[in-house]
Design a protein around this motif. Structure first.
Motif, PDB file in Angstrom:
ATOM      1  N   SER A 150       0.822  -1.200   0.000  1.00 44.62           N
ATOM      2  CA  SER A 150       0.000   0.000   0.000  1.00 44.62           C
ATOM      3  C   SER A 150       0.860   1.256   0.000  1.00 44.62           C
ATOM      4  O   SER A 150       1.684   1.446   0.906  1.00 44.62           O
ATOM      5  CB  SER A 150      -0.908   0.014   1.233  1.00 44.62           C
ATOM      6  OG  SER A 150      -1.550   1.258   1.361  1.00 44.62           O
ATOM      7  N   GLN A 151       0.642   2.107  -0.975  1.00 44.56           N
ATOM      8  CA  GLN A 151       1.299   3.405  -1.037  1.00 44.56           C
ATOM      9  C   GLN A 151       0.942   4.242   0.192  1.00 44.56           C
ATOM     10  O   GLN A 151       1.722   5.067   0.654  1.00 44.56           O
ATOM     11  CB  GLN A 151       0.881   4.141  -2.317  1.00 44.56           C
ATOM     12  CG  GLN A 151       1.436   5.531  -2.477  1.00 44.56           C
ATOM     13  CD  GLN A 151       2.884   5.570  -2.904  1.00 44.56           C
ATOM     14  OE1 GLN A 151       3.364   4.688  -3.610  1.00 44.56           O
ATOM     15  NE2 GLN A 151       3.601   6.598  -2.484  1.00 44.56           N
ATOM     16  N   ASP A 152      -0.268   4.012   0.725  1.00 46.70           N
ATOM     17  CA  ASP A 152      -0.754   4.790   1.874  1.00 46.70           C
ATOM     18  C   ASP A 152       0.185   4.691   3.074  1.00 46.70           C
ATOM     19  O   ASP A 152       0.350   5.671   3.813  1.00 46.70           O
ATOM     20  CB  ASP A 152      -2.154   4.335   2.284  1.00 46.70           C
ATOM     21  CG  ASP A 152      -3.203   4.654   1.224  1.00 46.70           C
ATOM     22  OD1 ASP A 152      -2.935   5.501   0.348  1.00 46.70           O
ATOM     23  OD2 ASP A 152      -4.287   4.051   1.290  1.00 46.70           O
ATOM     24  N   ALA A 153       0.784   3.537   3.287  1.00 48.71           N
ATOM     25  CA  ALA A 153       1.694   3.368   4.423  1.00 48.71           C
ATOM     26  C   ALA A 153       2.902   4.292   4.287  1.00 48.71           C
ATOM     27  O   ALA A 153       3.356   4.892   5.271  1.00 48.71           O
ATOM     28  CB  ALA A 153       2.134   1.911   4.533  1.00 48.71           C
ATOM     29  N   PHE A 154       3.413   4.431   3.083  1.00 51.46           N
ATOM     30  CA  PHE A 154       4.525   5.339   2.820  1.00 51.46           C
ATOM     31  C   PHE A 154       4.094   6.783   3.057  1.00 51.46           C
ATOM     32  O   PHE A 154       4.769   7.547   3.753  1.00 51.46           O
ATOM     33  CB  PHE A 154       5.027   5.164   1.382  1.00 51.46           C
ATOM     34  CG  PHE A 154       6.142   6.098   1.011  1.00 51.46           C
ATOM     35  CD1 PHE A 154       7.456   5.761   1.266  1.00 51.46           C
ATOM     36  CD2 PHE A 154       5.880   7.325   0.421  1.00 51.46           C
ATOM     37  CE1 PHE A 154       8.491   6.624   0.930  1.00 51.46           C
ATOM     38  CE2 PHE A 154       6.907   8.190   0.089  1.00 51.46           C
ATOM     39  CZ  PHE A 154       8.214   7.835   0.344  1.00 51.46           C
ATOM     40  N   ASP A 155       2.966   7.143   2.473  1.00 57.96           N
ATOM     41  CA  ASP A 155       2.482   8.523   2.581  1.00 57.96           C
ATOM     42  C   ASP A 155       2.227   8.917   4.038  1.00 57.96           C
ATOM     43  O   ASP A 155       2.543  10.033   4.446  1.00 57.96           O
ATOM     44  CB  ASP A 155       1.205   8.699   1.753  1.00 57.96           C
ATOM     45  CG  ASP A 155       1.454   8.535   0.260  1.00 57.96           C
ATOM     46  OD1 ASP A 155       2.611   8.649  -0.183  1.00 57.96           O
ATOM     47  OD2 ASP A 155       0.474   8.276  -0.467  1.00 57.96           O
ATOM     48  N   GLU A 156       1.684   7.997   4.823  1.00 58.39           N
ATOM     49  CA  GLU A 156       1.415   8.283   6.239  1.00 58.39           C
ATOM     50  C   GLU A 156       2.714   8.534   7.002  1.00 58.39           C
ATOM     51  O   GLU A 156       2.799   9.463   7.816  1.00 58.39           O
ATOM     52  CB  GLU A 156       0.643   7.126   6.863  1.00 58.39           C
ATOM     53  CG  GLU A 156       0.231   7.391   8.294  1.00 58.39           C
ATOM     54  CD  GLU A 156      -0.605   6.261   8.870  1.00 58.39           C
ATOM     55  OE1 GLU A 156      -1.420   6.557   9.757  1.00 58.39           O
ATOM     56  OE2 GLU A 156      -0.439   5.100   8.456  1.00 58.39           O
ATOM     57  N   ALA A 157       3.729   7.722   6.741  1.00 60.10           N
ATOM     58  CA  ALA A 157       5.022   7.921   7.412  1.00 60.10           C
ATOM     59  C   ALA A 157       5.607   9.284   7.060  1.00 60.10           C
ATOM     60  O   ALA A 157       6.090  10.017   7.938  1.00 60.10           O
ATOM     61  CB  ALA A 157       5.991   6.802   7.030  1.00 60.10           C
ATOM     62  N   CYS A 158       5.546   9.641   5.782  1.00 59.00           N
ATOM     63  CA  CYS A 158       6.106  10.935   5.367  1.00 59.00           C
ATOM     64  C   CYS A 158       5.313  12.105   5.939  1.00 59.00           C
ATOM     65  O   CYS A 158       5.902  13.122   6.322  1.00 59.00           O
ATOM     66  CB  CYS A 158       6.187  11.008   3.846  1.00 59.00           C
ATOM     67  SG  CYS A 158       7.497   9.950   3.179  1.00 59.00           S
ATOM     68  N   GLU A 159       3.991  11.971   6.036  1.00 61.51           N
ATOM     69  CA  GLU A 159       3.190  13.046   6.640  1.00 61.51           C
ATOM     70  C   GLU A 159       3.538  13.207   8.120  1.00 61.51           C
ATOM     71  O   GLU A 159       3.546  14.320   8.643  1.00 61.51           O
ATOM     72  CB  GLU A 159       1.702  12.800   6.446  1.00 61.51           C
ATOM     73  CG  GLU A 159       1.212  13.129   5.049  1.00 61.51           C
ATOM     74  CD  GLU A 159       1.550  14.544   4.602  1.00 61.51           C
ATOM     75  OE1 GLU A 159       1.241  15.513   5.325  1.00 61.51           O
ATOM     76  OE2 GLU A 159       2.131  14.679   3.504  1.00 61.51           O
ATOM     77  N   GLY A 160       3.828  12.110   8.787  1.00 62.40           N
ATOM     78  CA  GLY A 160       4.280  12.205  10.179  1.00 62.40           C
ATOM     79  C   GLY A 160       5.575  12.985  10.286  1.00 62.40           C
ATOM     80  O   GLY A 160       5.742  13.820  11.189  1.00 62.40           O
ATOM     81  N   ALA A 161       6.490  12.743   9.355  1.00 61.45           N
ATOM     82  CA  ALA A 161       7.764  13.477   9.358  1.00 61.45           C
ATOM     83  C   ALA A 161       7.544  14.955   9.046  1.00 61.45           C
ATOM     84  O   ALA A 161       8.217  15.822   9.618  1.00 61.45           O
ATOM     85  CB  ALA A 161       8.738  12.859   8.363  1.00 61.45           C
ATOM     86  N   VAL A 162       6.609  15.253   8.141  1.00 59.80           N
ATOM     87  CA  VAL A 162       6.277  16.655   7.853  1.00 59.80           C
ATOM     88  C   VAL A 162       5.843  17.354   9.142  1.00 59.80           C
ATOM     89  O   VAL A 162       6.282  18.467   9.449  1.00 59.80           O
ATOM     90  CB  VAL A 162       5.162  16.751   6.776  1.00 59.80           C
ATOM     91  CG1 VAL A 162       4.558  18.156   6.714  1.00 59.80           C
ATOM     92  CG2 VAL A 162       5.703  16.342   5.410  1.00 59.80           C
ATOM     93  N   GLN A 163       5.000  16.695   9.923  1.00 59.86           N
ATOM     94  CA  GLN A 163       4.528  17.281  11.179  1.00 59.86           C
ATOM     95  C   GLN A 163       5.668  17.457  12.181  1.00 59.86           C
ATOM     96  O   GLN A 163       5.719  18.467  12.902  1.00 59.86           O
ATOM     97  CB  GLN A 163       3.415  16.419  11.770  1.00 59.86           C
ATOM     98  CG  GLN A 163       2.158  16.446  10.917  1.00 59.86           C
ATOM     99  CD  GLN A 163       1.091  15.492  11.395  1.00 59.86           C
ATOM    100  OE1 GLN A 163       1.029  15.166  12.578  1.00 59.86           O
ATOM    101  NE2 GLN A 163       0.241  15.044  10.482  1.00 59.86           N
ATOM    102  N   LEU A 164       6.573  16.492  12.231  1.00 60.91           N
ATOM    103  CA  LEU A 164       7.716  16.615  13.154  1.00 60.91           C
ATOM    104  C   LEU A 164       8.615  17.788  12.778  1.00 60.91           C
ATOM    105  O   LEU A 164       9.065  18.531  13.648  1.00 60.91           O
ATOM    106  CB  LEU A 164       8.520  15.313  13.166  1.00 60.91           C
ATOM    107  CG  LEU A 164       7.844  14.111  13.819  1.00 60.91           C
ATOM    108  CD1 LEU A 164       8.674  12.854  13.608  1.00 60.91           C
ATOM    109  CD2 LEU A 164       7.612  14.361  15.302  1.00 60.91           C
ATOM    110  N   VAL A 165       8.876  17.949  11.485  1.00 61.29           N
ATOM    111  CA  VAL A 165       9.724  19.064  11.046  1.00 61.29           C
ATOM    112  C   VAL A 165       9.021  20.388  11.322  1.00 61.29           C
ATOM    113  O   VAL A 165       9.641  21.341  11.814  1.00 61.29           O
ATOM    114  CB  VAL A 165      10.102  18.911   9.552  1.00 61.29           C
ATOM    115  CG1 VAL A 165      10.779  20.165   9.020  1.00 61.29           C
ATOM    116  CG2 VAL A 165      11.007  17.700   9.354  1.00 61.29           C
TER     117      VAL A 165
END
Length: 195
Positions: free
Chosen positions: A167-182
């Motif tokens: 699922s591409q969604d798993a990748f996108d969710e991880a990256c969105e989490g990193a966006v929030q951390l930054v």
């Protein structure tokens, strides 16, 4: 495209799809439409061709990353753009996939493009974080090298999550989490939101 270029491009594709051990010289020759003589005219063997292919893949990935990271804007904007850059997560990272390949890791010439690409990316991201701190966009106190390593680890881990879940969604969710951390590295009271 010359026979040499076709061989390198074919090796790049097959190494991404199958890894080093699963890529035979015959498969490379067939995909390139080149004979055995042509391959051995340009390369001493599979390892030399694979090293050229990995170096070409690494250079292309650095260029793609730099296209986003060097595009201007603030630190959060550039790192967010890198994290949200379109990727086919189910195929995996064209460079990172080789970090788990024992044959690549055992050969310094094959490992070098992988190692150099991740060192470059961590350094590039760390410089952007440091610039953001100098300009006041990001809080001081966070270690730029640690933030950069985290961003790279999230992207690479996102590929693993996506492939495991198919699922591409798993990748996108991880990256969105990193966006929030930054974005959370902005100073207290900053009015800017996650882009």
């Amino acid at each position: 495209m010359s026979a040499r270029e076709r061989l390198v491009a074919s090796a790049q594709e097959l190494l991404w799809e199958r890894g080093y051990g699963g890529t035979s010289p015959k498969a490379i020759q067939e995909r390139a439409g080149a004979g055995q003589g042509s391959m051995y005219h340009h390369f001493a063997g599979k390892a030399e061709l694979a090293a050229a292919a990995l170096a070409a893949t690494a250079a292309a990935e650095r260029e793609r990353a730099e296209g986003v990271l060097g595009s201007g804007g603030g630190a959060v904007e550039r790192i967010t753009a890198y994290l949200r850059r379109e990727r086919d997560a189910l195929r995996g990272c064209p460079v990172g996939r080789h970090a788990a390949d024992a044959e690549v890791l055992a050969d310094p010439a094959l490992r070098a493009p992988v190692e150099e690409t991740f060192a470059w990316l961590r350094g590039r991201l760390a410089a952007i974080v440091a610039d953001g701190q100098s300009s006041g966009e990001l809080r001081r106190g966070a270690d730029p090298a640690a933030v950069a390593a985290t961003v790279v680890a999230v992207v690479q881990g996102g590929y693993v999550l996506a492939r495991a879940a198919v699922s591409q969604d798993a990748f996108d969710e991880a990256c969105e989490g990193a966006v929030q951390l930054v974005a959370a590295l902005r100073p207290e009271g900053s009015a800017e939101k996650v882009i």
